[in-house]
Design an enzyme around this catalytic site. Structure first.
Site, PDB file in Angstrom:
ATOM      1  N   ALA A  78      13.967-101.449  21.866  1.00 23.04           N
ATOM      2  CA  ALA A  78      14.919-102.686  22.288  1.00 23.04           C
ATOM      3  C   ALA A  78      16.128-101.585  23.425  1.00 23.04           C
ATOM      4  O   ALA A  78      16.387-102.968  24.297  1.00 23.04           O
ATOM      5  CB  ALA A  78      16.249-103.129  20.869  1.00 23.04           C
ATOM      6  N   GLY A  79      15.378-100.948  24.002  1.00 23.84           N
ATOM      7  CA  GLY A  79      16.341 -99.726  25.261  1.00 23.84           C
ATOM      8  C   GLY A  79      15.489-100.485  26.406  1.00 23.84           C
ATOM      9  O   GLY A  79      14.599-101.632  26.651  1.00 23.84           O
ATOM     10  N   ARG A 119      23.136 -88.967  26.089  1.00 30.46           N
ATOM     11  CA  ARG A 119      24.190 -88.346  26.056  1.00 30.46           C
ATOM     12  C   ARG A 119      25.674 -88.473  25.966  1.00 30.46           C
ATOM     13  O   ARG A 119      25.768 -89.408  27.218  1.00 30.46           O
ATOM     14  CB  ARG A 119      24.321 -87.329  27.319  1.00 30.46           C
ATOM     15  CG  ARG A 119      25.507 -85.603  27.603  1.00 30.46           C
ATOM     16  CD  ARG A 119      24.903 -84.570  28.188  1.00 30.46           C
ATOM     17  NE  ARG A 119      26.227 -83.836  28.131  1.00 30.46           N
ATOM     18  CZ  ARG A 119      24.956 -82.343  28.539  1.00 30.46           C
ATOM     19  NH1 ARG A 119      24.018 -82.147  29.313  1.00 30.46           N
ATOM     20  NH2 ARG A 119      26.652 -81.085  28.829  1.00 30.46           N
ATOM     21  N   ARG A 157      25.949 -79.973  25.538  1.00 32.18           N
ATOM     22  CA  ARG A 157      24.961 -80.037  25.343  1.00 32.18           C
ATOM     23  C   ARG A 157      23.853 -79.163  23.963  1.00 32.18           C
ATOM     24  O   ARG A 157      23.402 -79.989  23.378  1.00 32.18           O
ATOM     25  CB  ARG A 157      24.073 -79.452  26.376  1.00 32.18           C
ATOM     26  CG  ARG A 157      22.570 -79.346  26.549  1.00 32.18           C
ATOM     27  CD  ARG A 157      21.766 -78.568  27.787  1.00 32.18           C
ATOM     28  NE  ARG A 157      20.926 -78.633  28.048  1.00 32.18           N
ATOM     29  CZ  ARG A 157      20.064 -79.721  28.352  1.00 32.18           C
ATOM     30  NH1 ARG A 157      20.574 -80.858  29.423  1.00 32.18           N
ATOM     31  NH2 ARG A 157      18.263 -79.521  29.035  1.00 32.18           N
ATOM     32  N   GLN A 200      10.554 -88.091  13.163  1.00 30.23           N
ATOM     33  CA  GLN A 200       9.651 -88.650  13.616  1.00 30.23           C
ATOM     34  C   GLN A 200       7.877 -87.447  14.078  1.00 30.23           C
ATOM     35  O   GLN A 200       6.881 -88.015  14.134  1.00 30.23           O
ATOM     36  CB  GLN A 200       9.690 -88.934  15.574  1.00 30.23           C
ATOM     37  CG  GLN A 200      10.597 -90.075  14.758  1.00 30.23           C
ATOM     38  CD  GLN A 200      11.137 -90.732  16.260  1.00 30.23           C
ATOM     39  OE1 GLN A 200      10.392 -90.298  17.460  1.00 30.23           O
ATOM     40  NE2 GLN A 200      11.945 -91.687  16.479  1.00 30.23           N
ATOM     41  N   VAL A 228       9.185 -88.668  26.065  1.00 33.12           N
ATOM     42  CA  VAL A 228      10.212 -89.763  26.825  1.00 33.12           C
ATOM     43  C   VAL A 228      11.737 -89.009  26.863  1.00 33.12           C
ATOM     44  O   VAL A 228      12.775 -88.620  27.730  1.00 33.12           O
ATOM     45  CB  VAL A 228       9.643 -90.728  27.358  1.00 33.12           C
ATOM     46  CG1 VAL A 228      10.883 -91.452  28.215  1.00 33.12           C
ATOM     47  CG2 VAL A 228       8.762 -91.178  27.471  1.00 33.12           C
ATOM     48  N   GLY A 229      12.122 -88.761  25.260  1.00 31.69           N
ATOM     49  CA  GLY A 229      14.440 -89.147  25.039  1.00 31.69           C
ATOM     50  C   GLY A 229      13.885 -87.376  25.638  1.00 31.69           C
ATOM     51  O   GLY A 229      13.333 -86.589  25.405  1.00 31.69           O
ATOM     52  N   ASP A 270       9.633 -87.276  37.822  1.00 30.41           N
ATOM     53  CA  ASP A 270       9.829 -85.957  38.954  1.00 30.41           C
ATOM     54  C   ASP A 270       8.756 -86.220  40.004  1.00 30.41           C
ATOM     55  O   ASP A 270       9.132 -85.347  41.576  1.00 30.41           O
ATOM     56  CB  ASP A 270      10.405 -85.093  38.013  1.00 30.41           C
ATOM     57  CG  ASP A 270      11.101 -85.203  37.671  1.00 30.41           C
ATOM     58  OD1 ASP A 270      11.977 -85.703  37.276  1.00 30.41           O
ATOM     59  OD2 ASP A 270      10.652 -84.858  35.566  1.00 30.41           O
ATOM     60  N   HIS A 306      11.956 -80.828  32.541  1.00 25.79           N
ATOM     61  CA  HIS A 306      13.197 -82.125  32.808  1.00 25.79           C
ATOM     62  C   HIS A 306      14.256 -82.401  32.775  1.00 25.79           C
ATOM     63  O   HIS A 306      14.742 -83.238  31.940  1.00 25.79           O
ATOM     64  CB  HIS A 306      12.321 -83.559  32.604  1.00 25.79           C
ATOM     65  CG  HIS A 306      12.821 -84.727  33.006  1.00 25.79           C
ATOM     66  ND1 HIS A 306      12.222 -85.516  33.834  1.00 25.79           N
ATOM     67  CD2 HIS A 306      13.662 -86.076  31.702  1.00 25.79           C
ATOM     68  CE1 HIS A 306      12.956 -86.358  34.409  1.00 25.79           C
ATOM     69  NE2 HIS A 306      13.827 -86.994  33.559  1.00 25.79           N
TER      70      HIS A 306
END
Length: 336
Positions: A16-17, A95, A101, A115, A132-133, A162, A190
């Site tokens: 949904a993002g 974040r 962090r 997951q 990806v997250g 990138d 990343h």
């Protein structure tokens, strides 16, 4: 349109993002897995996002896409991860202001442990998983460790955004189209420690392939502003747009998965965050680290044997050190 193949099941999490909103149309219309490959899209998100997800499903239906056989919205992992051919794990804990962090890592370890376990239990063992997250490299490592019967080679994280950023910066500097630049490399994490390296890149200038350093003719830019521009580009987009990179991230996801599915061109390599085991570059083995890879028959191989100068070595080692620290912190949470 005649059915040329059985449908494949593709999962997108965080569906949904805003990255997914840019991504789902491209997948459903055949830009990623091929123009003759029917698709079942599985859309996973958290329970509060299900009403939004219903709207996304309506829109996908309203696109009337011939390859899209079914759309399955869900908040349940046993539905989301069942019999998958490909999993694109976009959703993660972002974040928040004032968040350390370490706290971010802890929250994401919990998500990607769950997951990974769901992949282990429900997905095909041949599934290709793209994380990806963020923090993408370490999230990918945790997912892989939580799915021990799926080959480590089947997990990767996204550094193609990138890579595309680096390629585009060089192209703009040389006044050529982006596809005239090849073999840039993103080494490492990343994050802002990643190392965009153009020592092995080639630029097609008026039909002739020239080394990037000779084409750009500005070594101080290539060793300074170019690197920091690519490293900090995500933050620059957020500052300007007040939202994170979505269109460009979705495009990079498509590029990454298409290359994984169909292979890279001869003589070209792409950047992917992959398992570092057996690499020839002296990078610690138990990491997901971005390397130059070439791909054939859905299998990636790290492009070995590139000469590494002292400038590059220091930057490659610095981003590796950050990843080792992230990994060790994440593994301490994983064992709790």
């Amino acid at each position: 349109m005649p059915d040329l193949a059985d449908p494949i099941r593709v999962l997108v999490t965080g569906a949904a993002g805003q990255i997914a909103y840019s991504l789902l149309y491209s997948i459903a219309k055949g830009d990623v897995f091929g123009k003759d490959q029917p698709i079942i899209l599985v859309l996973l998100d958290i329970p509060p996002m299900l009403p939004v997800l219903d709207g996304v499903v309506m829109e996908l239906q309203d696109c009337a896409l011939p390859l899209l056989r079914e759309v399955i919205p869900t908040d349940k992992v046993e539905v989301g991860f069942k019999d998958l051919d490909a999993a694109i794990l976009v959703g993660s804990m972002p974040r928040k202001e004032g968040m350390e962090r370490k706290d971010l890592l802890k929250a994401n370890v919990a998500i990607f442990k769950t997951q990974g376990a769901a992949l282990e239990k429900y997905a095909k063992k041949t599934v290709r998983v793209l994380v990806v997250g963020n923090p993408a490299n370490t999230n990918c490592l945790i997912a892989s460790k939580s799915a021990p019967s799926i080959p480590k080679e089947n997990f990767s994280c996204l550094t193609r955004l990138d890579h595309n950023r680096a390629r585009s910066q060089v192209a703009m500097r040389c006044g050529v189209p982006a596809d005239a630049v090849k073999n840039v490399i993103i080494w490492g994490n990343h994050s802002s420690t990643q190392y965009p390296d153009v020592h092995h890149a080639m630029v097609n200038v008026r039909g002739k392939e020239v080394e990037a350093y000779d084409a750009v003719k500005d070594d101080s830019w290539l060793k300074g502003d170019f690197i920091s521009t690519v490293q900090l580009r995500g933050a620059a987009v957020i500052k300007a747009r007040k939202l994170s990179s979505a269109m460009s991230a979705a495009k990079a996801i498509c590029d990454h998965m298409r290359d994984w599915w169909f292979g890279t061109l001869d003589g070209e390599f792409m950047s992917m965050g992959v398992y570092a085991g057996g690499n020839s570059y002296g990078i610690p083995e138990d990491l997901i680290y971005s390397f130059p890879v070439h791909i054939k028959n859905k299998l990636w191989n790290i492009h070995d044997g590139l000469p590494i100068n002292d400038f590059s070595r220091a930057k490659m080692d610095a981003t590796a050190a950050e990843l080792v620290e992230e990994r060790d912190t994440a593994l301490s949470f994983l064992s709790q």
